[in-house]
Design an enzyme around this catalytic site. Structure first.
Site, mmCIF file in Angstrom:
data_model
loop_
_atom_site.group_PDB
_atom_site.id
_atom_site.type_symbol
_atom_site.label_atom_id
_atom_site.label_comp_id
_atom_site.label_asym_id
_atom_site.label_seq_id
_atom_site.Cartn_x
_atom_site.Cartn_y
_atom_site.Cartn_z
ATOM 1 N N ALA A 94 0.836 -1.205 0.000
ATOM 2 C CA ALA A 94 0.000 0.000 0.000
ATOM 3 C C ALA A 94 0.872 1.256 0.000
ATOM 4 O O ALA A 94 1.293 1.723 -1.054
ATOM 5 C CB ALA A 94 -0.938 -0.029 1.204
ATOM 6 N N ARG A 95 1.176 1.769 1.184
ATOM 7 C CA ARG A 95 2.052 2.936 1.336
ATOM 8 C C ARG A 95 2.903 2.753 2.586
ATOM 9 O O ARG A 95 2.426 2.232 3.610
ATOM 10 C CB ARG A 95 1.226 4.224 1.465
ATOM 11 C CG ARG A 95 0.537 4.661 0.168
ATOM 12 C CD ARG A 95 1.542 5.129 -0.879
ATOM 13 N NE ARG A 95 0.922 5.538 -2.133
ATOM 14 C CZ ARG A 95 0.740 4.743 -3.195
ATOM 15 N NH1 ARG A 95 1.104 3.470 -3.133
ATOM 16 N NH2 ARG A 95 0.200 5.215 -4.298
ATOM 17 N N ASP A 150 7.131 -3.646 -0.192
ATOM 18 C CA ASP A 150 7.317 -3.112 -1.539
ATOM 19 C C ASP A 150 7.249 -1.591 -1.540
ATOM 20 O O ASP A 150 7.548 -0.965 -2.554
ATOM 21 C CB ASP A 150 6.254 -3.696 -2.476
ATOM 22 C CG ASP A 150 6.529 -3.375 -3.943
ATOM 23 O OD1 ASP A 150 7.670 -3.580 -4.390
ATOM 24 O OD2 ASP A 150 5.596 -2.911 -4.635
ATOM 25 N N GLU A 162 11.178 6.882 -0.755
ATOM 26 C CA GLU A 162 11.508 6.117 -1.952
ATOM 27 C C GLU A 162 12.253 7.004 -2.947
ATOM 28 O O GLU A 162 11.800 8.107 -3.211
ATOM 29 C CB GLU A 162 10.223 5.565 -2.600
ATOM 30 C CG GLU A 162 9.480 4.591 -1.701
ATOM 31 C CD GLU A 162 8.230 3.989 -2.345
ATOM 32 O OE1 GLU A 162 8.021 4.194 -3.569
ATOM 33 O OE2 GLU A 162 7.463 3.324 -1.643
ATOM 34 N N HIS A 202 9.265 -1.009 -4.906
ATOM 35 C CA HIS A 202 7.968 -0.543 -5.404
ATOM 36 C C HIS A 202 7.722 -1.118 -6.805
ATOM 37 O O HIS A 202 7.439 -0.399 -7.766
ATOM 38 C CB HIS A 202 7.898 0.987 -5.419
ATOM 39 C CG HIS A 202 6.488 1.495 -5.288
ATOM 40 N ND1 HIS A 202 6.146 2.613 -4.563
ATOM 41 C CD2 HIS A 202 5.310 1.027 -5.788
ATOM 42 C CE1 HIS A 202 4.841 2.823 -4.629
ATOM 43 N NE2 HIS A 202 4.302 1.852 -5.370
#
Length: 203
Positions: free
Chosen positions: A134-135, A159, A164, A183
């Site tokens: 998700a985040r 992920d 990032e 990601h």
């Protein structure tokens, strides 16, 4: 969502990679040793999915096909063919108590920011796998590292991150109980075709 199919396959693939002793099997082959390698099945595991958008729906559909049980936290607590138990975000920690796999697939907002924190990790079933597609800010990384170090969480598959690209000095890179990807859970081979179909259907 054109990305839901790929991301749901990523989630199931990561769990299979943790449950199946693939590297051990390769090592046994290399050593030419005849040895049985027991593995854990997804069958009859309990999955907790936070959020129920397209990604979560595809994930629930796939794990139900394996014979898993699904609990979902969402805005409206409705069950259905792929949802055995439903609640709201307030039920997250309660549902975590019997979850073998926890998938974070909800939007980032004021309610979900930091929701997977110290109280969650106190409640979570020991040995659970935590997956975040998700985040990053939904998870409190400091609390996660403590939970991994003391064994409350067996593995984290991440992920997405607070920052990032993830800085090279971040301890997540080298933690033995973290599997991290950059990601990239959306990057399945069918994504372009699904985007084209979505565009044409909308047209």
């Amino acid at each position: 969502s054109a990305q839901a199919m790929a991301i749901s396959e990523y989630v199931v693939g990561q769990v299979l990679a943790l449950y199946q002793p693939i590297q051990q099997q390769r090592d046994i082959q290399a050593a030419k040793t005849w040895q049985i390698t027991p593995f854990r099945e997804i069958w009859r595991t309990n999955w907790l999915i936070a959020g129920f958008g397209p990604i979560a729906q595809e994930t629930a559909k796939k794990v139900k096909a394996f014979g898993a049980t699904t609990s979902v936290v969402r805005r409206s607590p409705e069950t259905g063919p792929t949802v055995d138990r439903a609640g709201t975000l307030a039920d997250l920690n309660t549902f975590a108590a019997d979850a073998d796999v926890v998938v974070i697939a909800c939007p980032l907002n004021d309610q979900t920011r930091g929701a997977v924190g110290e109280e969650f990790f106190k409640a979570v079933k020991p040995g659970a796998i935590l997956i975040n597609i998700a985040r990053g800010p939904i998870i409190d990384d400091v609390a996660l590292m403590r939970a991994l170090d003391d064994g409350r969480v067996e593995q984290a598959v991440l992920d997405v991150f607070h920052t990032e690209p993830l800085p090279t000095d971040d301890p997540l890179w080298s933690h033995p109980k973290v599997r991290m990807t950059c990601h990239t859970s959306f990057a399945g081979s069918g994504g372009q075709l699904r985007w084209q179909e979505l565009f044409l259907n909308s047209l």
